[in-house]
Design an enzyme around this catalytic site. Structure first.
Site, PDB file in Angstrom:
ATOM      1  N   ASP A 108       0.844  -1.289   0.006  1.00 39.58           N
ATOM      2  CA  ASP A 108      -0.112   0.100   0.095  1.00 39.58           C
ATOM      3  C   ASP A 108       0.951   1.354   0.150  1.00 39.58           C
ATOM      4  O   ASP A 108       0.858   2.073   0.881  1.00 39.58           O
ATOM      5  CB  ASP A 108      -1.099   0.027   1.252  1.00 39.58           C
ATOM      6  CG  ASP A 108      -2.095   0.786   0.969  1.00 39.58           C
ATOM      7  OD1 ASP A 108      -2.017   1.524   0.064  1.00 39.58           O
ATOM      8  OD2 ASP A 108      -2.813   0.865   1.993  1.00 39.58           O
ATOM      9  N   ASN A 154      -8.194  -1.596   6.954  1.00 38.59           N
ATOM     10  CA  ASN A 154      -8.305  -0.508   8.113  1.00 38.59           C
ATOM     11  C   ASN A 154      -8.257   0.791   7.505  1.00 38.59           C
ATOM     12  O   ASN A 154      -8.156   1.749   8.303  1.00 38.59           O
ATOM     13  CB  ASN A 154      -6.775  -0.572   8.738  1.00 38.59           C
ATOM     14  CG  ASN A 154      -5.559  -0.392   8.037  1.00 38.59           C
ATOM     15  OD1 ASN A 154      -5.499  -0.159   6.874  1.00 38.59           O
ATOM     16  ND2 ASN A 154      -4.418  -0.557   8.573  1.00 38.59           N
ATOM     17  N   GLU A 213     -13.076   9.549   9.794  1.00 39.36           N
ATOM     18  CA  GLU A 213     -13.543   9.743  11.136  1.00 39.36           C
ATOM     19  C   GLU A 213     -14.083  11.249  11.332  1.00 39.36           C
ATOM     20  O   GLU A 213     -13.391  12.127  10.889  1.00 39.36           O
ATOM     21  CB  GLU A 213     -12.849   9.425  12.267  1.00 39.36           C
ATOM     22  CG  GLU A 213     -12.687   7.831  12.440  1.00 39.36           C
ATOM     23  CD  GLU A 213     -11.980   7.433  13.666  1.00 39.36           C
ATOM     24  OE1 GLU A 213     -11.960   6.235  14.072  1.00 39.36           O
ATOM     25  OE2 GLU A 213     -11.354   8.234  14.236  1.00 39.36           O
ATOM     26  N   GLY A 245      -5.233   6.167  16.282  1.00 38.85           N
ATOM     27  CA  GLY A 245      -5.673   4.985  17.198  1.00 38.85           C
ATOM     28  C   GLY A 245      -6.711   3.961  16.510  1.00 38.85           C
ATOM     29  O   GLY A 245      -6.847   4.129  15.416  1.00 38.85           O
ATOM     30  N   MET A 288     -10.491   2.348  16.006  1.00 33.64           N
ATOM     31  CA  MET A 288     -11.849   3.165  15.593  1.00 33.64           C
ATOM     32  C   MET A 288     -12.611   3.267  16.718  1.00 33.64           C
ATOM     33  O   MET A 288     -13.424   4.244  16.706  1.00 33.64           O
ATOM     34  CB  MET A 288     -12.853   2.250  14.526  1.00 33.64           C
ATOM     35  CG  MET A 288     -13.209   1.054  15.133  1.00 33.64           C
ATOM     36  SD  MET A 288     -14.111  -0.124  14.183  1.00 33.64           S
ATOM     37  CE  MET A 288     -15.543   0.868  13.887  1.00 33.64           C
ATOM     38  N   SER A 306      -7.157   9.646  18.704  1.00 30.72           N
ATOM     39  CA  SER A 306      -6.111   9.643  17.740  1.00 30.72           C
ATOM     40  C   SER A 306      -5.080  11.110  17.965  1.00 30.72           C
ATOM     41  O   SER A 306      -5.858  11.783  18.735  1.00 30.72           O
ATOM     42  CB  SER A 306      -6.519  10.080  16.308  1.00 30.72           C
ATOM     43  OG  SER A 306      -7.013   8.636  15.740  1.00 30.72           O
ATOM     44  N   HIS A 366       3.004   5.254  13.325  1.00 29.28           N
ATOM     45  CA  HIS A 366       1.998   5.591  12.296  1.00 29.28           C
ATOM     46  C   HIS A 366       0.561   5.314  12.702  1.00 29.28           C
ATOM     47  O   HIS A 366      -0.346   5.610  12.084  1.00 29.28           O
ATOM     48  CB  HIS A 366       2.331   4.765  10.917  1.00 29.28           C
ATOM     49  CG  HIS A 366       1.475   3.268  11.022  1.00 29.28           C
ATOM     50  ND1 HIS A 366       2.019   2.574  11.785  1.00 29.28           N
ATOM     51  CD2 HIS A 366       0.773   2.805   9.882  1.00 29.28           C
ATOM     52  CE1 HIS A 366       1.214   1.566  11.499  1.00 29.28           C
ATOM     53  NE2 HIS A 366       0.446   1.575  10.492  1.00 29.28           N
ATOM     54  N   ALA A 395      -1.534   2.736  16.227  1.00 22.90           N
ATOM     55  CA  ALA A 395      -1.692   1.972  17.556  1.00 22.90           C
ATOM     56  C   ALA A 395      -1.055   0.684  17.209  1.00 22.90           C
ATOM     57  O   ALA A 395      -0.148   0.301  18.008  1.00 22.90           O
ATOM     58  CB  ALA A 395      -3.113   1.808  17.901  1.00 22.90           C
ATOM     59  N   GLY A 396      -0.876   0.194  16.121  1.00 22.75           N
ATOM     60  CA  GLY A 396      -0.511  -1.191  15.800  1.00 22.75           C
ATOM     61  C   GLY A 396      -1.164  -2.420  16.260  1.00 22.75           C
ATOM     62  O   GLY A 396      -1.989  -2.264  17.224  1.00 22.75           O
TER      63      GLY A 396
END
Length: 402
Positions: free
Chosen positions: A74, A154, A158, A295, A297, A301, A318, A320-321
């Site tokens: 990506d 992902n 928002e 973060g 959903m 963030s 980049h 939360a992982g």
């Protein structure tokens, strides 16, 4: 320095800001640290977890070469956020928020494989083709239809509220199918070149393209085209978000916009050397540079300011992982627990489990993006306060997932 630990590497050391590294990622790091082209050390961000070839949340500096899998499929995936002067109370009513979300869906195609019905015009297509001709099959008709669309997985849009009480809008998306095709095209070339010249690698996915070769220069050129496409893709979606917000809050003013990548390679100078820094699931954080760390959903963030830490190659996390892989999340998490974690947030309902095999897997796909599938964003931010300074904390009001 605040890195959590310095791990022994193969040929070079590893500096990690990640408190818990899964075994899959650890093995990938070991292979990465023995790579013949890497410079200085490997840097792992606090959100690090296993990926393909190179862990997501990893940063490396490469001498005179590029590694397609260290950018990922990506290409140009990243974030865009816009601050407004709209009071968060304006969206206090959940039904009003849901109406806003439905209006967004009417403007922006959302979901894996969902595109505009007609090809979108953009001068970037013609500029690329005039300068370079067509490599492989990009850009093609699908790329033109995908421009201004969210995609799946992902990726998200928002509506958020800052702790100061004002509305922000945030989007996570990238180069869509274009970046994937570029990576796969050049990954095959890299593997063939390494095999031809008998280059021994701990992981064949870490095949590289020397920049002195036509293939290396072509990959870097086409990767940068994908970055340009990804930035335009996010900009177009945010323009649609602005139009929608103006309908629901006619007096809205837009104060600032941040648009960044977190999957790319760039020629930079570090420790006195010109190197190709690969950030795979990592954000550039030069001193004073504004970034975005989202973060899950259901969690906060952050808008952050970079501190320019040299040991991380001026990078930070980049997001939360992942804590659970997509498969594990689908198998272990319960829809009702995920719903409970999203109380007070407008979101699409979880799909019901139906059928067996492939149909069952797709029916559970939404659970892979549940808040419980990710690390705690507050812990991730706390682990990198020598890399970034948090500026704005944002909580989700409505989350539209791909």
């Amino acid at each position: 320095m605040k890195w959590i630990k310095e791990m022994p590497g193969g040929r070079i050391p590893v500096k990690s800001w990640c408190a818990e590294l899964d075994e899959f990622a650890r093995k990938q790091v070991e292979a990465l640290a023995s790579h013949p082209t890497l410079f200085r050390h490997v840097a792992l961000m606090p959100d690090c977890h296993g990926g393909l070839g190179m862990p997501i949340g990893g940063v490396i500096a490469v001498k005179d070469a590029v590694i397609p899998s260290a950018v990922g499929v990506d290409i140009g995936c990243g974030m865009i956020a816009v601050e407004t002067d709209v009071p968060a109370e304006h969206f206090a009513d959940m039904r009003f928020r849901r109406g806003f979300q439905e209006a967004l869906k009417a403007r922006i195609p959302v979901g894996e494989g969902v595109a505009h019905k007609t090809q979108q015009s953009w001068e970037g297509f013609e500029r690329y083709l005039d300068a370079h001709g067509s490599v492989c099959d990009f850009p093609n008709g699908l790329d033109r239809k995908n421009l201004g669309t969210l995609g799946g997985g992902n990726h998200f849009i928002e509506l958020q509220a800052s702790d100061a009480g004002f509305v922000w809008m945030m989007i996570h998306s990238g180069s869509r199918n274009l970046g994937q095709r570029i990576e796969r095209f050049y990954q095959q070339k890299a593997m063939k070149l390494c095999e031809m010249f008998h280059v021994k690698l701990s992981d064949p996915h870490l095949a590289f393209l020397p920049m002195k070769t036509d293939e290396g220069r072509a990959y870097f050129r086409d990767m940068n085209f994908a970055l340009e496409y990804a930035r335009e893709n996010r900009s177009r979606m945010m323009a649609a978000c602005r139009e929608t917000l103006a309908e629901f809050a006619p007096d809205a003013h837009f104060l600032r916009e941040v648009n960044i990548h977190h999957n790319y390679a760039a020629l930079e100078n570090h420790f006195g050397e010109d190197v190709f820094v690969h950030r795979k699931g990592a954000t550039r954080a030069r001193e004073g540079e504004i970034g975005i760390i989202p973060g899950s959903m259901g969690t906060a963030s952050y808008i952050v300011r970079g501190l320019g830490n040299a040991e991380s190659f001026t990078s930070c996390s980049h997001g939360a992982g992942r804590r659970l892989s997509r498969t594990r999340a689908c198998m272990e998490l319960k829809a009702e627990d995920c719903d409970a974690a999203l109380q007070g947030i407008v979101f699409e309902r979880w799909k019901k489990y139906k059928g067996f095999g492939k149909s069952a897997r797709s029916g559970l796909l939404d659970l892979s993006e549940a808040p419980q599938a990710y690390k705690e964003i507050e812990s991730v931010i706390a682990a990198e306060t020598d890399l970034i300074e948090p500026l704005v904390r944002l909580r989700p009001l409505a989350s539209l997932k791909g």
